[in-house]
Write a protein that holds these residues in place. Structure first.
Motif, mmCIF file in Angstrom:
data_model
loop_
_atom_site.group_PDB
_atom_site.id
_atom_site.type_symbol
_atom_site.label_atom_id
_atom_site.label_comp_id
_atom_site.label_asym_id
_atom_site.label_seq_id
_atom_site.Cartn_x
_atom_site.Cartn_y
_atom_site.Cartn_z
ATOM 1 N N LEU A 72 38.417 43.421 41.450
ATOM 2 C CA LEU A 72 39.338 42.966 42.487
ATOM 3 C C LEU A 72 39.874 41.569 42.153
ATOM 4 C CD1 LEU A 72 39.347 43.549 46.176
ATOM 5 C CD2 LEU A 72 39.340 41.170 45.453
ATOM 6 N N LEU A 73 39.004 40.677 41.702
ATOM 7 C CA LEU A 73 39.446 39.326 41.327
ATOM 8 C C LEU A 73 40.436 39.389 40.165
ATOM 9 C CD1 LEU A 73 36.059 37.382 41.534
ATOM 10 C CD2 LEU A 73 37.863 37.519 43.264
ATOM 11 N N ARG A 74 40.195 40.280 39.235
ATOM 12 C CA ARG A 74 41.114 40.426 38.098
ATOM 13 C C ARG A 74 42.469 40.959 38.572
ATOM 14 N NH1 ARG A 74 40.837 39.865 32.825
ATOM 15 N NH2 ARG A 74 42.260 41.012 31.495
ATOM 16 N N GLN A 75 42.442 41.941 39.479
ATOM 17 C CA GLN A 75 43.699 42.476 40.012
ATOM 18 C C GLN A 75 44.511 41.364 40.676
ATOM 19 O OE1 GLN A 75 42.161 45.588 42.531
ATOM 20 N NE2 GLN A 75 42.790 47.166 41.089
ATOM 21 N N TYR A 76 43.833 40.494 41.382
ATOM 22 C CA TYR A 76 44.525 39.378 42.022
ATOM 23 C C TYR A 76 45.197 38.502 40.954
ATOM 24 C CZ TYR A 76 45.401 35.387 45.087
ATOM 25 O OH TYR A 76 46.002 34.368 45.802
ATOM 26 N N GLY A 77 44.470 38.196 39.908
ATOM 27 C CA GLY A 77 45.037 37.396 38.829
ATOM 28 C C GLY A 77 46.242 38.062 38.188
ATOM 29 N N GLN A 78 46.199 39.384 38.071
ATOM 30 C CA GLN A 78 47.314 40.114 37.476
ATOM 31 C C GLN A 78 48.569 40.068 38.343
ATOM 32 O OE1 GLN A 78 45.174 43.805 37.033
ATOM 33 N NE2 GLN A 78 44.847 43.463 34.851
ATOM 34 N N GLN A 79 48.407 39.829 39.624
ATOM 35 C CA GLN A 79 49.539 39.774 40.556
ATOM 36 C C GLN A 79 50.256 38.427 40.552
ATOM 37 O OE1 GLN A 79 47.484 42.439 44.064
ATOM 38 N NE2 GLN A 79 47.805 40.330 44.429
ATOM 39 N N ILE A 80 49.600 37.394 40.062
ATOM 40 C CA ILE A 80 50.144 36.038 40.158
ATOM 41 C C ILE A 80 51.424 35.933 39.327
ATOM 42 C CG2 ILE A 80 49.705 33.603 39.605
ATOM 43 C CD1 ILE A 80 46.728 34.212 40.278
ATOM 44 N N ARG A 81 52.446 35.397 39.971
ATOM 45 C CA ARG A 81 53.750 35.220 39.327
ATOM 46 C C ARG A 81 54.179 33.778 39.421
ATOM 47 N NH1 ARG A 81 52.253 39.016 37.306
ATOM 48 N NH2 ARG A 81 53.021 41.125 37.414
ATOM 49 N N PRO A 82 54.801 33.241 38.415
ATOM 50 C CA PRO A 82 55.092 33.908 37.154
ATOM 51 C C PRO A 82 53.804 34.186 36.380
ATOM 52 C CG PRO A 82 55.653 31.584 36.994
ATOM 53 C CD PRO A 82 55.244 31.846 38.417
ATOM 54 N N ALA A 83 53.844 35.149 35.487
ATOM 55 C CA ALA A 83 52.678 35.559 34.711
ATOM 56 C C ALA A 83 52.444 34.570 33.570
ATOM 57 C CB ALA A 83 52.866 36.975 34.188
ATOM 58 N N THR A 84 51.965 33.378 33.940
ATOM 59 C CA THR A 84 51.700 32.330 32.951
ATOM 60 C C THR A 84 50.320 31.737 33.197
ATOM 61 O OG1 THR A 84 52.583 30.556 34.344
ATOM 62 C CG2 THR A 84 54.159 31.701 32.877
ATOM 63 N N VAL A 85 49.788 31.119 32.169
ATOM 64 C CA VAL A 85 48.497 30.454 32.324
ATOM 65 C C VAL A 85 48.618 29.292 33.310
ATOM 66 C CG1 VAL A 85 48.663 28.855 30.369
ATOM 67 C CG2 VAL A 85 46.425 29.720 31.077
ATOM 68 N N GLU A 86 49.779 28.657 33.371
ATOM 69 C CA GLU A 86 49.974 27.547 34.315
ATOM 70 C C GLU A 86 49.898 28.036 35.762
ATOM 71 O OE1 GLU A 86 51.489 26.535 30.406
ATOM 72 O OE2 GLU A 86 52.094 28.174 31.715
ATOM 73 N N ALA A 87 50.495 29.188 36.034
ATOM 74 C CA ALA A 87 50.438 29.749 37.392
ATOM 75 C C ALA A 87 49.011 30.159 37.751
ATOM 76 C CB ALA A 87 51.389 30.937 37.525
ATOM 77 N N LEU A 88 48.298 30.734 36.788
ATOM 78 C CA LEU A 88 46.889 31.070 37.016
ATOM 79 C C LEU A 88 46.086 29.803 37.307
ATOM 80 C CD1 LEU A 88 46.122 33.724 34.244
ATOM 81 C CD2 LEU A 88 46.064 34.106 36.707
ATOM 82 N N ARG A 89 46.317 28.763 36.518
ATOM 83 C CA ARG A 89 45.597 27.499 36.706
ATOM 84 C C ARG A 89 45.863 26.925 38.098
ATOM 85 N NH1 ARG A 89 47.747 24.558 32.826
ATOM 86 N NH2 ARG A 89 46.525 25.633 31.255
ATOM 87 N N ASP A 90 47.124 26.960 38.515
ATOM 88 C CA ASP A 90 47.465 26.449 39.852
ATOM 89 C C ASP A 90 46.722 27.217 40.939
ATOM 90 O OD1 ASP A 90 49.173 24.585 38.727
ATOM 91 O OD2 ASP A 90 51.009 25.710 39.220
ATOM 92 N N GLU A 91 46.674 28.533 40.817
ATOM 93 C CA GLU A 91 45.985 29.349 41.833
ATOM 94 C C GLU A 91 44.478 29.137 41.758
ATOM 95 O OE1 GLU A 91 45.788 31.863 45.142
ATOM 96 O OE2 GLU A 91 47.409 30.697 44.257
ATOM 97 N N PHE A 92 43.944 29.040 40.546
ATOM 98 C CA PHE A 92 42.514 28.801 40.348
ATOM 99 C C PHE A 92 42.083 27.541 41.102
ATOM 100 C CE2 PHE A 92 39.103 26.744 37.905
ATOM 101 C CZ PHE A 92 38.186 27.768 37.769
ATOM 102 N N TYR A 93 42.835 26.445 40.894
ATOM 103 C CA TYR A 93 42.468 25.194 41.554
ATOM 104 C C TYR A 93 42.781 25.223 43.046
ATOM 105 C CZ TYR A 93 41.231 23.283 37.064
ATOM 106 O OH TYR A 93 40.619 23.069 35.856
ATOM 107 N N SER A 94 43.787 25.961 43.436
ATOM 108 C CA SER A 94 44.091 26.117 44.857
ATOM 109 C C SER A 94 42.900 26.745 45.587
ATOM 110 C CB SER A 94 45.335 26.989 45.017
ATOM 111 O OG SER A 94 45.516 27.369 46.355
#
Length: 114
Positions: free
Chosen positions: A59-81
């Motif tokens: 489920l956590l991975r699916q959430y990560g796959q939904q994050i847009r734009p699909a970039t490491v920067e967007a993942l990082r922003d959500e991770f820290y959020s």
């Protein structure tokens, strides 16, 4: 079927609330350090939860796959959020488990490195 299993089975969008619910559960089952003398102790205490840990990671991975734009920067922003939110940042155990679970689940997504 519980919420997590329904979400995984239906491929429905995963919400931030879904993510926090799974993280809260993972935090709740994490043993306290004073309960552990060895890695074997950790594995023994986690074994009863193993059947649900893997779907939580999915489920956590699916959430990560939904994050847009699909970039490491967007993942990082959500991770820290998530990990620096008031819900997790002021409890070292909660922050550690949240960071570890998300990082592990997102390994390899859009350049994310565990």
């Amino acid at each position: 079927m519980d919420l997590q299993a329904q979400t995984t089975a239906s491929n429905a969008p995963v919400s931030r609330d879904d993510v926090e619910r799974e993280l809260d559960w993972l935090i709740s089952i994490e043993p306290e350090p004073e309960e552990l003398d060895t890695m074997d102790d950790y594995e023994r205490l986690m074994l009863p939860h193993q059947r649900r840990i893997e779907p939580a990671g999915t489920l956590l991975r699916q959430y990560g796959q939904q994050i847009r734009p699909a970039t490491v920067e967007a993942l990082r922003d959500e991770f820290y959020s998530i990990t620096e939110s008031d819900k997790y940042a002021f409890d070292p155990k909660a922050e550690s488990v949240a960071r570890s679970a998300l990082s592990s689940a997102w390994a390899g997504l859009n350049g994310w490195q565990e």
